[in-house]
Design a protein around this motif. Structure first.
Motif, mmCIF file in Angstrom:
data_model
loop_
_atom_site.group_PDB
_atom_site.id
_atom_site.type_symbol
_atom_site.label_atom_id
_atom_site.label_comp_id
_atom_site.label_asym_id
_atom_site.label_seq_id
_atom_site.Cartn_x
_atom_site.Cartn_y
_atom_site.Cartn_z
ATOM 1 N N GLU A 116 0.828 -1.202 0.000
ATOM 2 C CA GLU A 116 0.000 0.000 0.000
ATOM 3 C C GLU A 116 0.868 1.260 0.000
ATOM 4 O O GLU A 116 0.598 2.220 -0.750
ATOM 5 C CB GLU A 116 -0.920 -0.004 1.225
ATOM 6 C CG GLU A 116 -1.762 1.246 1.410
ATOM 7 C CD GLU A 116 -2.730 1.495 0.260
ATOM 8 O OE1 GLU A 116 -3.280 2.603 0.198
ATOM 9 O OE2 GLU A 116 -2.934 0.590 -0.578
ATOM 10 N N ILE A 120 1.193 4.251 -2.969
ATOM 11 C CA ILE A 120 1.045 5.683 -2.703
ATOM 12 C C ILE A 120 2.257 6.461 -3.204
ATOM 13 O O ILE A 120 2.134 7.544 -3.780
ATOM 14 C CB ILE A 120 0.834 5.922 -1.188
ATOM 15 C CG1 ILE A 120 -0.514 5.360 -0.739
ATOM 16 C CG2 ILE A 120 0.930 7.411 -0.847
ATOM 17 C CD1 ILE A 120 -0.710 5.354 0.770
ATOM 18 N N ARG A 178 1.062 15.760 -2.222
ATOM 19 C CA ARG A 178 0.114 14.751 -2.704
ATOM 20 C C ARG A 178 -0.122 13.668 -1.664
ATOM 21 O O ARG A 178 -1.256 13.213 -1.455
ATOM 22 C CB ARG A 178 0.637 14.138 -4.005
ATOM 23 C CG ARG A 178 -0.300 13.123 -4.656
ATOM 24 C CD ARG A 178 0.326 12.505 -5.892
ATOM 25 N NE ARG A 178 1.567 11.812 -5.576
ATOM 26 C CZ ARG A 178 1.612 10.588 -5.022
ATOM 27 N NH1 ARG A 178 0.490 9.949 -4.727
ATOM 28 N NH2 ARG A 178 2.761 10.018 -4.786
ATOM 29 N N LEU A 179 0.959 13.264 -0.989
ATOM 30 C CA LEU A 179 0.854 12.250 0.069
ATOM 31 C C LEU A 179 -0.069 12.721 1.177
ATOM 32 O O LEU A 179 -0.932 11.969 1.646
ATOM 33 C CB LEU A 179 2.250 11.960 0.630
ATOM 34 C CG LEU A 179 2.327 11.091 1.881
ATOM 35 C CD1 LEU A 179 1.867 9.676 1.567
ATOM 36 C CD2 LEU A 179 3.758 11.066 2.432
ATOM 37 N N LYS A 181 -2.492 14.892 1.019
ATOM 38 C CA LYS A 181 -3.864 14.926 0.544
ATOM 39 C C LYS A 181 -4.459 13.516 0.485
ATOM 40 O O LYS A 181 -5.633 13.310 0.812
ATOM 41 C CB LYS A 181 -3.923 15.578 -0.837
ATOM 42 C CG LYS A 181 -5.338 15.670 -1.414
ATOM 43 C CD LYS A 181 -5.351 16.394 -2.749
ATOM 44 C CE LYS A 181 -5.087 17.866 -2.562
ATOM 45 N NZ LYS A 181 -5.284 18.621 -3.852
ATOM 46 N N GLU A 182 -3.639 12.533 0.094
ATOM 47 C CA GLU A 182 -4.162 11.171 -0.069
ATOM 48 C C GLU A 182 -4.429 10.483 1.257
ATOM 49 O O GLU A 182 -5.461 9.838 1.420
ATOM 50 C CB GLU A 182 -3.192 10.327 -0.905
ATOM 51 C CG GLU A 182 -3.665 8.888 -1.076
ATOM 52 C CD GLU A 182 -3.042 8.183 -2.259
ATOM 53 O OE1 GLU A 182 -3.204 6.955 -2.357
ATOM 54 O OE2 GLU A 182 -2.404 8.844 -3.103
ATOM 55 N N ILE A 183 -3.504 10.617 2.227
ATOM 56 C CA ILE A 183 -3.686 9.856 3.467
ATOM 57 C C ILE A 183 -4.304 10.694 4.582
ATOM 58 O O ILE A 183 -4.779 10.136 5.582
ATOM 59 C CB ILE A 183 -2.364 9.216 3.946
ATOM 60 C CG1 ILE A 183 -1.360 10.290 4.379
ATOM 61 C CG2 ILE A 183 -1.772 8.344 2.870
ATOM 62 C CD1 ILE A 183 -0.067 9.689 4.907
#
Length: 351
Positions: A116, A120, A178-179, A181-183
């Motif tokens: 996972e 990412i 970006r990381l 925002k994603e997690i």
């Protein structure tokens, strides 16, 4: 994920106090950046949150738990350092999963978490490689992946991009944004680079000599600084400052050819005052009271470095490709509505 609360946090080394009563709330899911010059205490404060430095006084709460005296492993944090600290004999996948392996996690669960994190961070093609075959940016992504697999409540970054070249720093800033925002995790990031702070943060904490100077959103600090230090630190190029004298409600600035400005209503009494104006609010104009020393033409933007008669340096930002030759006499102009005024002694903003 969880937020963070620091209450009257103090750090001393013997009789020397380096962190002075920090009170700070970082809400769940926020990206908070500690920024300031070298020696301001930002890394020390981060290491106190991580448990790598003992807290002399005060309390640190993570997710509502008092972790002030807790071991680092029990705090629910994961830290990414300036150095990648990867094991050279292990593959990328082994490096990322090593912490879980040491804590006795089943192999299947480790593989799932590594997969996972790899998805990412776009590391799928590198999982079987050793660190020596990776670029600096890829190694830093592996270090971040090692933090992700632990599933921490708070991510801590200690100047993680300092060892990268300029192009990679830009690339990694995008990756980290970006990381986040994603997690959606709470992240605390330490840097001396205010460009990184402005581009990454939801909240910036400006530190100087172990004190918080101001806390706020990036553009709030840029547009509404509380003092001269914050005004000069946030923004690139830095704000121009001119020494002035208030007499009878008029501020006279010799570096600007004796230009006069109405004193802010908050200024009481005559005396010295500092006038600040950002480079993008200053223009070259007709006149001969100043001299162009150098022009940096960068394509879409140019920076003109101008000397005043008293030796003061003025930076002018222009969005054209024309540049006067060095030594050219010039004037400068700006709207007084764009100026900031500071008490010269205390450096506090006069509004």
């Amino acid at each position: 994920m969880s937020g963070l609360q620091l209450t009257d946090v103090i750090k001393r080394y013997g009789k020397t106090q380096v962190i002075h009563g920090i009170d700070l709330t970082i809400e769940d899911g926020k990206f908070c950046v500690f920024v300031g010059p070298s020696g301001c205490g930002k890394s020390t404060l981060l290491r106190m949150v991580a448990g790598l430095e003992e807290t002399t006084e005060g309390t640190i709460d993570i997710g509502g738990r008092d972790v002030t005296r807790a071991d680092p492993a029990a705090r629910g944090v994961a830290m990414v350092f300036q150095t990648y600290a990867l094991y050279p004999h292990m593959t990328v996948a082994e490096n990322m999963g090593f912490g879980l392996k040491m804590n006795g996690y089943p192999k299947a669960e480790i593989a799932e978490k590594v997969a996972e994190a790899s998805r990412i961070l776009k590391l799928d093609d590198y999982l079987a490689r050793k660190p020596k075959t990776l670029s600096g940016g890829q190694r830093q992504r592996v270090a971040i992946g090692r933090a992700i697999v632990r599933g921490p409540e708070v991510f801590l970054f200690d100047e993680p991009l300092s060892n990268l070249d300029a192009e990679l720093r830009v690339e990694m800033r995008v990756e980290i944004a970006r990381l986040h925002k994603e997690i959606g995790a709470t992240m605390i990031y330490v840097t001396h680079d205010q460009v990184e702070a402005m581009t990454l943060a939801d909240k910036i904490v400006v530190l100087r000599a172990g004190y918080i100077e101001q806390v706020g959103a990036p553009l709030d600090l840029y547009n509404d600084p509380d003092n001269k230090f914050v005004a000069g630190f946030i923004g690139s190029p830095a704000m121009n400052f001119f020494d002035g004298v208030n007499a009878g409600g008029l501020i006279t600035v010799s570096a600007l050819g004796g230009a006069e400005f109405a004193a802010p209503l908050s200024m009481v009494g005559d005396g010295p005052v500092t006038v600040g104006v950002r480079p993008n609010k200053v223009t070259l104009s007709e006149g001969d009271t100043h001299r162009v020393d150098l022009s940096e033409r960068l394509g879409g933007v140019s920076y003109h470095y101008v000397s005043a008669a008293d030796g003061s340096r003025i930076v002018v930002e222009a969005h054209d490709q024309e540049a006067p030759p060095p030594g050219t006499p010039t004037g400068i102009a700006f709207d007084v509505a764009d100026a900031y005024f500071f008490d010269t002694k205390s450096e506090a903003r006069l509004r």
